[in-house]
Structures are given as structure tokens and as C-alpha cells.
Motif scaffolding. Sequence first.
Motif, short mmCIF file in Angstrom:
data_model
loop_
_atom_site.label_atom_id
_atom_site.label_comp_id
_atom_site.label_asym_id
_atom_site.label_seq_id
_atom_site.Cartn_x
_atom_site.Cartn_y
_atom_site.Cartn_z
N ARG A 24 0.85 -1.20 0.00
CA ARG A 24 0.00 0.00 0.00
C ARG A 24 0.89 1.25 0.00
N GLY A 25 0.62 2.14 -0.96
CA GLY A 25 1.40 3.37 -1.05
C GLY A 25 2.70 3.23 -1.81
N ALA A 50 -6.23 -3.14 -11.92
CA ALA A 50 -7.26 -2.46 -11.13
C ALA A 50 -7.29 -2.99 -9.70
N ILE A 51 -7.02 -4.28 -9.53
CA ILE A 51 -6.95 -4.86 -8.18
C ILE A 51 -5.78 -4.24 -7.41
N LEU A 52 -4.62 -4.12 -8.06
CA LEU A 52 -3.48 -3.47 -7.41
C LEU A 52 -3.82 -2.03 -7.03
N HIS A 53 -4.50 -1.35 -7.95
CA HIS A 53 -4.90 0.05 -7.69
C HIS A 53 -5.81 0.12 -6.48
N GLY A 56 -4.20 0.12 -3.15
CA GLY A 56 -3.43 1.29 -2.76
C GLY A 56 -2.07 1.41 -3.42
N VAL A 57 -1.79 0.58 -4.44
CA VAL A 57 -0.52 0.68 -5.15
C VAL A 57 -0.59 1.85 -6.12
#
Length: 446
Positions: A24-25, A50-53, A56-57
Motif C-alpha cells: 500500500r502506497g 485495477a486490483i493493485l490500484h 493502494g498501489v
Amino acid sequence: MDLVFPHTFVPWFRSVAPYIHAYRGKTFVVGITGELVAAGKLNFFAQDMAILHAMGVRLVLVHGFRPQVNEQLAAKGQTARFSHGMRITDSVALDCAQEAAGQLRFEIEAAFSQGLPNTPMANSTVRVVSGNFLTARPVGIIDGIDFQHSGVVRKVDAASIRKLIDIGALVLLSPFGFSPTGEAFNLSMEDVATQTAIALQADKLVFMTEVPGIHEDPTNPETPIDTELALVDAERLLAKLPPPMQPTDVGFYLQHCVKACDGGVERSHILPFSTDGALLMEVFTHDGIGTMVVDEKLESLREAGSDDVGGILQLIEPFERDGTLVKRDRTEIERDIANYTVIEHDGVIFGCAALYPYPEARTGEMAALTVSPQVQGQGDGDKILKRVEQRARTMGLDSIFVLTTRTMHWFIKRGFAPVDPDWLPEARKRKYNWDRRSQVLVKKLG
């Protein structure tokens, strides 16, 4: 619903949670080849991004377009020309590249705009932003060949990209750069992704490619994929290979991974787009898929020497005192120092483990696996485990085992399975402390 499903889903989701927290981040730069789009993999890839997004990536996506430009050239009766692993971009090829880039950007934006129910994109909101973030210069003339409108990255507008990914946008970069005079240059996806990752000091650079990764024996595609390469080993391998000219050459993506790690990117990955979900497997599973190049310059993972005895004693003493580890005196560690692997940061040992082989049973005991509380949760234990596994394979062992009273769950999550103490090799069984009642866990080495 399958009644067994909750019993498999819940442990799996819990095992993924540490990676969700860790990333995350974080900033990932992901480069995709035009072949991924041509193979019809774009929609599934967009779902995984989209899952990574959603986790919080912070994402930057760089697309390639080799097959699309070649197709445009063929439609105009032209032949694609390459040299030194780069496209020779004349005025016709430049027009074709601009057309291909426009079409691909449209397709990519459409893929991230999906929102169908019962798909991973349901309820997702991914805003794709692109722009003139790249300044370029011409490749020029090499060995008498004029590359014309082909260029290389001169500068990345990292500040503007950071502002966008900080507010949750996905930044999309096409392989085009512009000179201060407004001249357009055709760039390579690999160069753009690498230079962008370095400029952002990204946490990961990921290439989704036609190749499965780097084989343990690069000359033999039948050998397993080397899932982790230390930067020094990757540089050594590149030095032995002929200069890569084609994307399918062993060193083509590896050279960019090495360049990124040399430039401060901690981890670079080569993943096969042909494997569905390869991106998620690499990010959210322990062993991953494909090859990861790791910069170990800030730390040293190595076999121990006599000078490390004091550091090992200091590291393991608190764990011996609370009963987590069996007591070992200095004489024993000095005698067995060659069995130890250590990890150090700035000259201080923060982790260790020993491997005691039992060749007659084709197995070995991993003992005294310890990571300092100061760095626990940062992956040092996993690094030591992988190095011990490599040492065991080199010795021709089929498995490794551990005896533990408190950390069995950590080992089970990493592929170890509990067995009865009677499983132990005879020589080790004679030394087994039945009063301590340690659990025996075994991991088979593939």
C-alpha cells in the motif's frame, strides 16, 4: 456454494494480507509489450492492475507497440527495419508509430473503464492520465546506421507523474518523447519503463513479456525459471551473454532490470503475459512467477565466516533466553560456522540460519533461523530461507527440515509440512529431545 470453499478462501486471503499491507502506497512501474495486447490479454491484465490500484498501489503503465507498428507498416507496403535491438524509424515508420500509439491508448483506456457486474472491474474507478512527461534525444548514427526518428529518454518529468499517482490516477506513458524543439522521437517501451522507474525511485519495475523469465541455465530452456537473481549475479550473467538483439533473447529484458536496480529500483521483474494472473501471482505469493532481480547493495546475504561468530551469538542470545532457540555456545558456533548463512545491514548481522546436511537421507536440517526484532516483517527471513534452500539443492538434497516449538505457522505458510519425529534421519533422531517436544516440519525442494 461449495462448503469447502470458506476453509480454503480464508487461509488464502489471510496469507495475502501481509503483501497488501506491504505494498500500500508503493510505486510500481509496469511495462507491457504490444504482443500482450495482440494476444488478446489486455482486458484480464487491466483487471489485475485495477486490483493493485484498489489495494493502494501507485501505478505507472508503459505500453509497447512493436507488432502494431509492424502491422501498420505492412499495410502501407513497408518493411520494418531493426538494428542493434532498436527500430530504425524513418518518416513512414514514425507515422505508423503515432497511429498505433493512438489506437493502443484508446484500447487501454477502454479496458480500464470496464465496470461489468460479476467481474473484478465492478465498482472500480481507475482514472487513466497520459501526457508529455518524456523529453527525448535522437539515437543518432551507430556503426554507420542512421536511426533517424528513433530516440532514447533524456529526462522524465517525475514531479508531475508523482502528483498524479499521489491522487490515485494511473499514469499511462506511450513510447514517445519530444525534444525541446517539439520534434517527436519513437522510443522503446523498455527504455521508457526503466528510466521512469529510476526517476521515480519506484519500488518495483515489472515487465510483462513474451518470455517466461530467466532459466537457471539460460542456454537450456528445459531448466526451471530462476525466480530470484541477486543484482551481482544478474550482472555476471549479462557479461557472459552476447549483446541482446531481439525481445526473445535472454538478456533483452534482463539488461533493463539490471540498469533499473543499479539506478536505485529495489526490485525488477520479468513476467510472462501468457500466464493468466502472472502479475498477481508475482506480487501476492511467496515464490511468485517469472524472474525477480533484487538489489542487495544495501544489505549482504552471504555465507558466514569466522568474524561473524560474535554477531551471531549476539543475535540469537535473546531467543535462547526465552526458549525459542536451543542454547548454542561459542565453541559450537565456531565449529559449525561454515554451515551458517547471515544477512547484514551496514556491517551488523540482522539474521542467520544454519544448514546441517544428512546426505545419506538426502535431507538437511535448517537450524537457528533468527531475524532481529528490529527488522522483522521486512522479508529478511524469507531471503535467508531461499538462500538455505539454494545451498541444500547445490548439495543434492531433496528436502530440508526444521524443529520448532513456537514458529511452526511461519514455516507452514512457506511450504513446510508437519511430520512425525520418527521421520527424522537416524543420526538426528538420536539427538532429538523428547522432553522439548519440538514439532518437525519438512519442505520438499522442487
